[in-house]
Motif scaffolding. Structure first.
Motif, PDB file in Angstrom:
ATOM      1  N   MET A  54      18.092 128.857   5.073  1.00  0.00           N
ATOM      2  CA  MET A  54      19.190 129.236   5.951  1.00  0.00           C
ATOM      3  C   MET A  54      20.115 128.068   6.270  1.00  0.00           C
ATOM      4  N   ALA A  55      19.550 126.885   6.486  1.00  0.00           N
ATOM      5  CA  ALA A  55      20.380 125.727   6.798  1.00  0.00           C
ATOM      6  C   ALA A  55      21.358 125.436   5.661  1.00  0.00           C
ATOM      7  N   PHE A  56      20.881 125.550   4.433  1.00  0.00           N
ATOM      8  CA  PHE A  56      21.715 125.300   3.261  1.00  0.00           C
ATOM      9  C   PHE A  56      22.832 126.341   3.174  1.00  0.00           C
ATOM     10  N   LEU A  57      22.487 127.614   3.365  1.00  0.00           N
ATOM     11  CA  LEU A  57      23.485 128.675   3.273  1.00  0.00           C
ATOM     12  C   LEU A  57      24.538 128.543   4.360  1.00  0.00           C
ATOM     13  N   VAL A  58      24.123 128.117   5.550  1.00  0.00           N
ATOM     14  CA  VAL A  58      25.079 127.948   6.637  1.00  0.00           C
ATOM     15  C   VAL A  58      26.078 126.844   6.310  1.00  0.00           C
ATOM     16  N   VAL A  59      25.612 125.755   5.692  1.00  0.00           N
ATOM     17  CA  VAL A  59      26.535 124.696   5.285  1.00  0.00           C
ATOM     18  C   VAL A  59      27.496 125.219   4.215  1.00  0.00           C
ATOM     19  N   LEU A  60      26.990 126.026   3.288  1.00  0.00           N
ATOM     20  CA  LEU A  60      27.873 126.609   2.269  1.00  0.00           C
ATOM     21  C   LEU A  60      28.997 127.401   2.916  1.00  0.00           C
ATOM     22  N   GLU A  61      28.690 128.055   4.057  1.00  0.00           N
ATOM     23  CA  GLU A  61      29.697 128.849   4.756  1.00  0.00           C
ATOM     24  C   GLU A  61      30.854 127.984   5.262  1.00  0.00           C
ATOM     25  N   SER A  62      30.599 126.701   5.478  1.00  0.00           N
ATOM     26  CA  SER A  62      31.642 125.814   6.000  1.00  0.00           C
ATOM     27  C   SER A  62      32.579 125.307   4.912  1.00  0.00           C
ATOM     28  N   MET A  63      32.244 125.563   3.648  1.00  0.00           N
ATOM     29  CA  MET A  63      33.039 125.061   2.530  1.00  0.00           C
ATOM     30  C   MET A  63      34.206 125.984   2.220  1.00  0.00           C
ATOM     31  N   THR A  64      35.203 125.439   1.541  1.00  0.00           N
ATOM     32  CA  THR A  64      36.272 126.287   1.030  1.00  0.00           C
ATOM     33  C   THR A  64      35.700 127.133  -0.096  1.00  0.00           C
ATOM     34  N   PRO A  65      36.313 128.281  -0.414  1.00  0.00           N
ATOM     35  CA  PRO A  65      35.807 129.095  -1.523  1.00  0.00           C
ATOM     36  C   PRO A  65      35.657 128.306  -2.828  1.00  0.00           C
ATOM     37  N   ALA A  66      36.654 127.492  -3.155  1.00  0.00           N
ATOM     38  CA  ALA A  66      36.587 126.737  -4.406  1.00  0.00           C
ATOM     39  C   ALA A  66      35.462 125.707  -4.382  1.00  0.00           C
TER      40      ALA A  66
ATOM     41  N   ILE B 277      36.578 129.339 -14.269  1.00  0.00           N
ATOM     42  CA  ILE B 277      36.335 130.354 -13.245  1.00  0.00           C
ATOM     43  C   ILE B 277      37.265 130.166 -12.051  1.00  0.00           C
ATOM     44  N   VAL B 278      37.398 128.930 -11.572  1.00  0.00           N
ATOM     45  CA  VAL B 278      38.188 128.694 -10.357  1.00  0.00           C
ATOM     46  C   VAL B 278      39.662 128.426 -10.645  1.00  0.00           C
TER      47      VAL B 278
END
Length: 311
Positions: free
Chosen positions: A130-142, A163-164
Motif C-alpha cells: 500500500m505504501a508503494f501504491l500511495v506514492v505512485l498516486e503522487s506521480m504524474t501519469p507519465a 507508449i507515452v
C-alpha cells in the motif's frame, strides 16, 4: 472471452492460447498503474476487445501480440490516469488504492486458471504494497507509466517512449524523478515477521480498547487515512497524532461492540480486516518505521472490498 473463436470470422484463432496467456501480465500492469482492480479488469477487457476487432490479416501482421497488448493496455491506463485527477476531485473524502487479499483469501479461494478471479492473477510483491501504491498516486501519469513499465516490468525506455509519446531520454528522466519520490518516502524497512508482531499487538490493544497500549505502538506523528467513497460513514480527512488516532479507534469499537477484527495479508503485508455479522466492512493496511506504526490506511468503500472473504 470464453471461446477460441474469432468474433465475426467464424473460425478458430490459432493464436488464442498465446494471446490469453498475456492476461496475467496485463492485469498486473494495469493494477499497478491504476491502483484499482476493477479498473484493471476493465482495461484488460477493453484491450482484448481491440485485439479482436482487428482482421485476421492485421493480427497476423503483428510480430509480438504480447507487446501489442501491453502497449494498448498501457495507453488505455495512461488515458485513465490523465482523467483520474478530475474524477478524484469529485470523490468524497480520501482516495486509497484498492486493497488486495492474499491469493488464498480471494473469495472462494479459486485459482483455476481462466476461471479464477482477477485478484488471483496479481502478483503480490513490493510493487503492490500500500505504501508503494500511495506514492505512485503522487506521480504524474507519465512518471507513473514510465516508472512502472521500466523499473517494475523491465520494458526498455524505447518501448516506454512509444507508449507515452515522448523520447527515450525524456522517459528516462520521468523514471528518475519517480525513483526520487519513492526514495524520499521510504523509511528503513521493518522485517515482515516483526510487522506481523506489531499488527498483532495493535489488534489486541484495539480489541481491549487500551488507549495507552495503542499509543505505545503508534508513532507520535502517525497518520490514519480512511476511504469510504462517500458511501459509508468515514473520516473525510486524515487523522494525525498517536493519541488522536488511538481515541478514534477506541470510539469505533465502542460504537460497534460486535465488530470482529481479523489478521489478514493486505497487498502482501500484514494487515487487519474488520467484520460485522461475517461481512467485511473495513480493510486496514499499515506502514511502519522500526516498531512503530507510521501510517494506517482504512478502506471502507464497499466497491473496493469485493475481493475479500467474509469469514
Amino acid at each position: 472471452m470464453t471461446t477460441p473463436s474469432e468474433p465475426g470470422h467464424g473460425g478458430p484463432d490459432p493464436g488464442f492460447g498465446a494471446v490469453v496467456s498475456e492476461r496475467r501480465r496485463l492485469t498486473n500492469v494495469a493494477y499497478r498503474l491504476l491502483g484499482s482492480l476493477a479498473d484493471a479488469e476493465d482495461v484488460v477487457q477493453e484491450t482484448y476487445a481491440r485485439w479482436y476487432v482487428l482482421s485476421p490479416r492485421e493480427r497476423e501482421a503483428i510480430e509480438s501480440p504480447g507487446a501489442w497488448l501491453t502497449t494498448v493496455a498501457s495507453r488505455i491506463c495512461l488515458d485513465l490516469l490523465r482523467s483520474a485527477r478530475v474524477r478524484r476531485e469529485r470523490y468524497v473524502g480520501e482516495w486509497i488504492p484498492e486493497p488486495l487479499p492474499d491469493r488464498a483469501e480471494w473469495t472462494g479461494g479459486r485459482s483455476d486458471g481462466d476461471t479464477a478471479d482477477p485478484a488471483d492473477r496479481v502478483t503480490l510483491d513490493e510493487s503492490v504494497n500500500m505504501a508503494f501504491l500511495v506514492v505512485l498516486e503522487s506521480m504524474t501519469p507519465a512518471e507513473r507509466v514510465a516508472f512502472v513499465l521500466h523499473d517494475v516490468f523491465r520494458y526498455s525506455f524505447g518501448e516506454v517512449a512509444e507508449i507515452v509519446g515522448r523520447t527515450p531520454a525524456a522517459c528516462r528522466q520521468l523514471a528518475s524523478s519517480a525513483r526520487r519520490r519513492i526514495r524520499a518516502s521510504r523509511a528503513p524497512a521493518t522485517p515482515v515477521a516483526r510487522q506481523a508482531e506489531v499488527v498483532r499487538d495493535f489488534k489486541q490493544a484495539w480489541e481491549a480498547r487500551d488507549i495507552a497500549a495503542l499509543i505505545g505502538l503508534l508513532d507520535p506523528d502517525v497518520t490514519a487515512i480512511g476511504d469510504g467513497g462517500g458511501l459509508v460513514s468515514a473520516e473525510l480527512h486524515p487523522i494525525r497524532g498517536g493519541e488522536q488516532v488511538a481515541r478514534v479507534l477506541v470510539d469505533v469499537t465502542g460504537g460497534a461492540p460486535d465488530l470482529r477484527i481479523v489478521e489478514r495479508t493486505v497487498n502482501g503485508r500484514p494487515g487487519l480486516v474488520a467484520q460485522l455479522a461475517g461481512v467485511t466492512v473495513t480493510v486496514m493496511a499499515f506502514d511502519m518505521a522500526g516498531d512503530r506504526i507510521t501510517r494506517i490506511w482504512a478502506v471502507r468503500n464497499p466497491a473496493k472490498l469485493r475481493p475479500w472473504t467474509t469469514g
